[in-house]
Design a protein around this motif. Structure first.
Motif, PDB file in Angstrom:
ATOM      1  N   VAL A   5      22.294  37.172  37.834  1.00 36.82           N
ATOM      2  CA  VAL A   5      23.140  37.772  38.874  1.00 36.82           C
ATOM      3  C   VAL A   5      24.566  37.957  38.351  1.00 36.82           C
ATOM      4  CG1 VAL A   5      24.202  37.387  41.133  1.00 36.82           C
ATOM      5  CG2 VAL A   5      21.771  36.918  40.803  1.00 36.82           C
ATOM      6  N   SER A   6      25.067  36.981  37.612  1.00 38.57           N
ATOM      7  CA  SER A   6      26.431  37.069  37.073  1.00 38.57           C
ATOM      8  C   SER A   6      26.553  38.183  36.040  1.00 38.57           C
ATOM      9  CB  SER A   6      26.826  35.730  36.442  1.00 38.57           C
ATOM     10  OG  SER A   6      26.796  34.689  37.393  1.00 38.57           O
ATOM     11  N   ILE A   7      25.581  38.262  35.138  1.00 41.60           N
ATOM     12  CA  ILE A   7      25.623  39.297  34.097  1.00 41.60           C
ATOM     13  C   ILE A   7      25.474  40.681  34.714  1.00 41.60           C
ATOM     14  CG2 ILE A   7      24.406  40.202  32.073  1.00 41.60           C
ATOM     15  CD1 ILE A   7      23.718  37.278  31.375  1.00 41.60           C
ATOM     16  N   VAL A   8      24.584  40.809  35.701  1.00 41.26           N
ATOM     17  CA  VAL A   8      24.432  42.093  36.395  1.00 41.26           C
ATOM     18  C   VAL A   8      25.740  42.486  37.079  1.00 41.26           C
ATOM     19  CG1 VAL A   8      23.294  43.243  38.337  1.00 41.26           C
ATOM     20  CG2 VAL A   8      21.937  41.913  36.718  1.00 41.26           C
ATOM     21  N   GLY A   9      26.412  41.506  37.677  1.00 49.42           N
ATOM     22  CA  GLY A   9      27.693  41.783  38.318  1.00 49.42           C
ATOM     23  C   GLY A   9      28.724  42.293  37.324  1.00 49.42           C
ATOM     24  N   LEU A  10      28.759  41.686  36.149  1.00 53.59           N
ATOM     25  CA  LEU A  10      29.704  42.123  35.122  1.00 53.59           C
ATOM     26  C   LEU A  10      29.391  43.540  34.652  1.00 53.59           C
ATOM     27  CD1 LEU A  10      29.901  38.806  33.062  1.00 53.59           C
ATOM     28  CD2 LEU A  10      31.755  39.831  34.392  1.00 53.59           C
ATOM     29  N   ILE A  11      28.090  43.881  34.582  1.00 51.48           N
ATOM     30  CA  ILE A  11      27.692  45.219  34.132  1.00 51.48           C
ATOM     31  C   ILE A  11      27.942  46.251  35.223  1.00 51.48           C
ATOM     32  CG2 ILE A  11      25.740  46.644  33.413  1.00 51.48           C
ATOM     33  CD1 ILE A  11      24.530  44.142  32.133  1.00 51.48           C
ATOM     34  N   ALA A  17      25.865  20.070  25.804  1.00 52.18           N
ATOM     35  CA  ALA A  17      27.170  20.212  26.461  1.00 52.18           C
ATOM     36  C   ALA A  17      27.724  21.625  26.297  1.00 52.18           C
ATOM     37  CB  ALA A  17      28.152  19.194  25.894  1.00 52.18           C
ATOM     38  N   ILE A  18      27.565  22.204  25.105  1.00 52.88           N
ATOM     39  CA  ILE A  18      28.062  23.556  24.862  1.00 52.88           C
ATOM     40  C   ILE A  18      27.292  24.572  25.703  1.00 52.88           C
ATOM     41  CG2 ILE A  18      28.251  25.384  23.132  1.00 52.88           C
ATOM     42  CD1 ILE A  18      30.388  23.213  22.933  1.00 52.88           C
ATOM     43  N   VAL A  19      25.977  24.401  25.796  1.00 53.23           N
ATOM     44  CA  VAL A  19      25.173  25.302  26.637  1.00 53.23           C
ATOM     45  C   VAL A  19      25.635  25.225  28.086  1.00 53.23           C
ATOM     46  CG1 VAL A  19      22.856  25.733  27.551  1.00 53.23           C
ATOM     47  CG2 VAL A  19      23.159  25.250  25.129  1.00 53.23           C
ATOM     48  N   ALA A  20      25.915  24.011  28.565  1.00 50.11           N
ATOM     49  CA  ALA A  20      26.395  23.838  29.939  1.00 50.11           C
ATOM     50  C   ALA A  20      27.759  24.501  30.132  1.00 50.11           C
ATOM     51  CB  ALA A  20      26.480  22.348  30.282  1.00 50.11           C
ATOM     52  N   LEU A  21      28.634  24.410  29.127  1.00 53.50           N
ATOM     53  CA  LEU A  21      29.952  25.044  29.212  1.00 53.50           C
ATOM     54  C   LEU A  21      29.824  26.565  29.325  1.00 53.50           C
ATOM     55  CD1 LEU A  21      32.149  23.098  26.613  1.00 53.50           C
ATOM     56  CD2 LEU A  21      32.290  23.013  29.093  1.00 53.50           C
ATOM     57  N   VAL A  22      29.002  27.143  28.454  1.00 48.39           N
ATOM     58  CA  VAL A  22      28.796  28.601  28.497  1.00 48.39           C
ATOM     59  C   VAL A  22      28.191  29.001  29.842  1.00 48.39           C
ATOM     60  CG1 VAL A  22      27.567  30.533  27.437  1.00 48.39           C
ATOM     61  CG2 VAL A  22      28.564  28.754  25.987  1.00 48.39           C
ATOM     62  N   HIS A  23      27.246  28.216  30.310  1.00 49.60           N
ATOM     63  CA  HIS A  23      26.611  28.434  31.615  1.00 49.60           C
ATOM     64  C   HIS A  23      27.674  28.494  32.721  1.00 49.60           C
ATOM     65  CE1 HIS A  23      25.032  26.538  35.349  1.00 49.60           C
ATOM     66  NE2 HIS A  23      23.905  27.166  35.092  1.00 49.60           N
ATOM     67  N   ASP A  24      28.609  27.545  32.722  1.00 47.50           N
ATOM     68  CA  ASP A  24      29.655  27.486  33.743  1.00 47.50           C
ATOM     69  C   ASP A  24      30.593  28.693  33.663  1.00 47.50           C
ATOM     70  OD1 ASP A  24      28.468  25.086  34.278  1.00 47.50           O
ATOM     71  OD2 ASP A  24      30.046  23.865  33.389  1.00 47.50           O
ATOM     72  N   LEU A  25      30.974  29.074  32.446  1.00 48.25           N
ATOM     73  CA  LEU A  25      31.906  30.186  32.268  1.00 48.25           C
ATOM     74  C   LEU A  25      31.291  31.508  32.716  1.00 48.25           C
ATOM     75  CD1 LEU A  25      33.532  29.324  28.813  1.00 48.25           C
ATOM     76  CD2 LEU A  25      34.589  29.199  31.065  1.00 48.25           C
ATOM     77  N   VAL A  26      30.035  31.736  32.358  1.00 50.70           N
ATOM     78  CA  VAL A  26      29.379  33.004  32.713  1.00 50.70           C
ATOM     79  C   VAL A  26      29.235  33.132  34.221  1.00 50.70           C
ATOM     80  CG1 VAL A  26      27.236  34.327  32.529  1.00 50.70           C
ATOM     81  CG2 VAL A  26      28.165  33.206  30.514  1.00 50.70           C
ATOM     82  N   ALA A  71      47.006  33.170  35.313  1.00 44.47           N
ATOM     83  CA  ALA A  71      46.667  31.966  36.079  1.00 44.47           C
ATOM     84  C   ALA A  71      45.153  31.738  36.084  1.00 44.47           C
ATOM     85  CB  ALA A  71      47.185  32.093  37.510  1.00 44.47           C
ATOM     86  N   THR A  72      44.400  32.828  36.136  1.00 44.34           N
ATOM     87  CA  THR A  72      42.940  32.714  36.081  1.00 44.34           C
ATOM     88  C   THR A  72      42.499  32.137  34.753  1.00 44.34           C
ATOM     89  OG1 THR A  72      42.785  34.687  37.478  1.00 44.34           O
ATOM     90  CG2 THR A  72      40.779  33.966  36.375  1.00 44.34           C
ATOM     91  N   MET A  73      43.138  32.559  33.674  1.00 46.68           N
ATOM     92  CA  MET A  73      42.789  32.030  32.353  1.00 46.68           C
ATOM     93  C   MET A  73      43.054  30.527  32.294  1.00 46.68           C
ATOM     94  SD  MET A  73      41.608  34.646  30.902  1.00 46.68           S
ATOM     95  CE  MET A  73      41.357  33.907  29.285  1.00 46.68           C
ATOM     96  N   LEU A  74      44.128  30.077  32.916  1.00 48.06           N
ATOM     97  CA  LEU A  74      44.393  28.636  32.977  1.00 48.06           C
ATOM     98  C   LEU A  74      43.271  27.921  33.727  1.00 48.06           C
ATOM     99  CD1 LEU A  74      48.226  28.569  33.774  1.00 48.06           C
ATOM    100  CD2 LEU A  74      47.113  28.070  31.592  1.00 48.06           C
ATOM    101  N   GLY A  75      42.799  28.548  34.814  1.00 43.62           N
ATOM    102  CA  GLY A  75      41.691  27.977  35.567  1.00 43.62           C
ATOM    103  C   GLY A  75      40.429  27.877  34.726  1.00 43.62           C
ATOM    104  N   PHE A  76      40.153  28.897  33.929  1.00 43.96           N
ATOM    105  CA  PHE A  76      38.973  28.887  33.063  1.00 43.96           C
ATOM    106  C   PHE A  76      39.070  27.754  32.038  1.00 43.96           C
ATOM    107  CE2 PHE A  76      36.095  32.645  33.413  1.00 43.96           C
ATOM    108  CZ  PHE A  76      36.598  33.122  34.617  1.00 43.96           C
ATOM    109  N   LEU A  77      40.247  27.572  31.462  1.00 40.76           N
ATOM    110  CA  LEU A  77      40.427  26.497  30.482  1.00 40.76           C
ATOM    111  C   LEU A  77      40.267  25.123  31.142  1.00 40.76           C
ATOM    112  CD1 LEU A  77      43.462  27.911  28.457  1.00 40.76           C
ATOM    113  CD2 LEU A  77      41.051  27.838  27.746  1.00 40.76           C
ATOM    114  N   THR A  78      40.730  25.004  32.374  1.00 47.73           N
ATOM    115  CA  THR A  78      40.573  23.746  33.098  1.00 47.73           C
ATOM    116  C   THR A  78      39.099  23.458  33.363  1.00 47.73           C
ATOM    117  OG1 THR A  78      42.706  24.123  34.168  1.00 47.73           O
ATOM    118  CG2 THR A  78      41.274  22.455  35.145  1.00 47.73           C
ATOM    119  N   ILE A  79      38.330  24.498  33.639  1.00 53.28           N
ATOM    120  CA  ILE A  79      36.894  24.346  33.859  1.00 53.28           C
ATOM    121  C   ILE A  79      36.234  23.716  32.638  1.00 53.28           C
ATOM    122  CG2 ILE A  79      34.731  25.628  34.108  1.00 53.28           C
ATOM    123  CD1 ILE A  79      36.270  27.676  35.739  1.00 53.28           C
TER     124      ILE A  79
END
Length: 348
Positions: free
Chosen positions: A35-41, A167-176, A192-200
């Motif tokens: 759903v996330s990837i479709v939304g981006l496309i 852990a890396i797979v989970a991180l990518v999962h969260d970001l996508v 500010a959004t980029m700061l939020g992403f880094l905090t995630i």
């Protein structure tokens, strides 16, 4: 009933089979990722703010006769095409347009001043080049790659490579998934959004490390005579850290939710909105992924190792033998019990 369940959960007396339901979690995560990837496309990517794509920004005070529609119409009449009108706080308008020349900026300022009865000097303007946004994006990607590599190395040294990969797979999962929410909601992506992403990234990683540390402690005690498999031990460790993860998430999410739903609605805090949405979604997804994604992936990787496969076979054989002995005892007991005489019918 609920207080008793909550009390048992706090004491770690409830052993929830998260790992055993890994197919359910994998399916749910796959659905969210699609759903996330479709939304981006479909949305053509993220709605990048002017800081990243470049453009012109105008700020001026609200007047009684100014609305989103009238401001957009005024800009359009002045020859502007790409117009985004936003409320800036409680008293100002913030209008973002395509990059304009100095002459066009002056024309827009004059048109706004004439339309709303303010002086031209009260219409502030700022022109941002796309080059700056490109440099910021490039540095953000480089920083993300360096961060991922550093985390992989740290977790591999402190724990093991399977935990690092999970852990890396989970991180990518969260970001996508977070990016997908931004795409579908059409929220603007700002610094500010980029700061939020880094905090995630930091939050999701912290939650996963807490769970992995407990798993390492529990599974480190497993020997050849252990009565549970690696999967069972990992699931047990996860159940013991569950309430800690939930408490940490709840304490962190509540103020973020207040900023997102109350602050942006009542106070019109635009910058905080950009930051709080990323934090809110990322914390929710990060809590879910550390429990239902990272741990099942870790178990799936560890189950392939010969020592844990051998342990699983021994535990299965022991459980089968114990079940067989219990059945034999039950059968023997039933055979040796005398058949009771029929009860006499009561006299009338």
């Amino acid at each position: 009933m609920m207080p008793g369940v909550i009390g048992r959960l706090y004491r770690g007396d409830i052993n929830i089979d998260f790992v055993g339901k890994r197919k359910l979690w994998y399916g749910l995560s796959a659905f969210l990722l699609v759903v996330s990837i479709v939304g981006l496309i479909v949305r053509g990517g993220l709605n990048l703010g002017v800081e990243f794509r470049g453009g012109s920004v105008f700020d001026f005070a609200r007047t009684p006769n100014s609305t989103v529609e009238t401001v957009r119409a005024t800009m359009s009449d002045a020859g502007v095409h790409q117009i985004i009108v936003q409320e800036a706080g409680t008293a100002n308008w913030r209008v973002t347009t395509e990059s304009l020349s100095t002459t066009q900026v002056s024309q827009v300022q004059q048109a706004v001043a004439d339309e709303y009865g303010i002086s031209k000097s009260q219409v502030s303007s700022q022109v941002i080049g796309a080059t700056w946004g490109g440099e910021v994006s490039e540095k953000a990607v480089i920083g993300l790659i360096v961060f991922m590599v550093a985390i992989m190395l740290y977790l591999t040294i402190a724990f093991e490579w399977q935990m690092a990969l999970a852990a890396i797979v989970a991180l990518v999962h969260d970001l996508v998934i977070t990016a997908g929410v931004y795409a579908w909601s059409n929220f603007e992506v700002t610094p500010a959004t980029m700061l939020g992403f880094l905090t995630i990234l930091g939050y999701s990683l912290y939650d996963a490390v807490v769970v992995f540390d407990m798993i390492k402690e529990v599974t480190g005690k497993l020997g050849t005579s252990a009565k549970m498999t690696y999967t069972q031990a990992a699931n047990n460790a996860l159940s013991h850290t569950l309430i800690r993860s939930l408490n940490t998430s709840l304490v962190a999410i509540l103020p973020v939710a207040a900023i997102l739903f109350i602050g942006t609605t009542l106070l019109g805090a635009g910058t905080l909105k950009d930051l709080s949405l990323a934090l809110f979604v990322g914390m929710l997804v990060g809590t879910y992924s550390s429990i239902c994604v990272a741990t099942p992936i870790l178990v799936s990787l560890k189950e392939r190792e010969p020592q844990w496969q051998a342990l699983a076979r021994r535990v299965a054989q022991r459980e089968a033998s114990e079940a067989k002995q219990a059945t034999s005892k039950t059968t023997a007991k039933a055979k040796t019990e005398p058949v009771g005489a029929a009860k006499a019918k009561p006299k009338k």
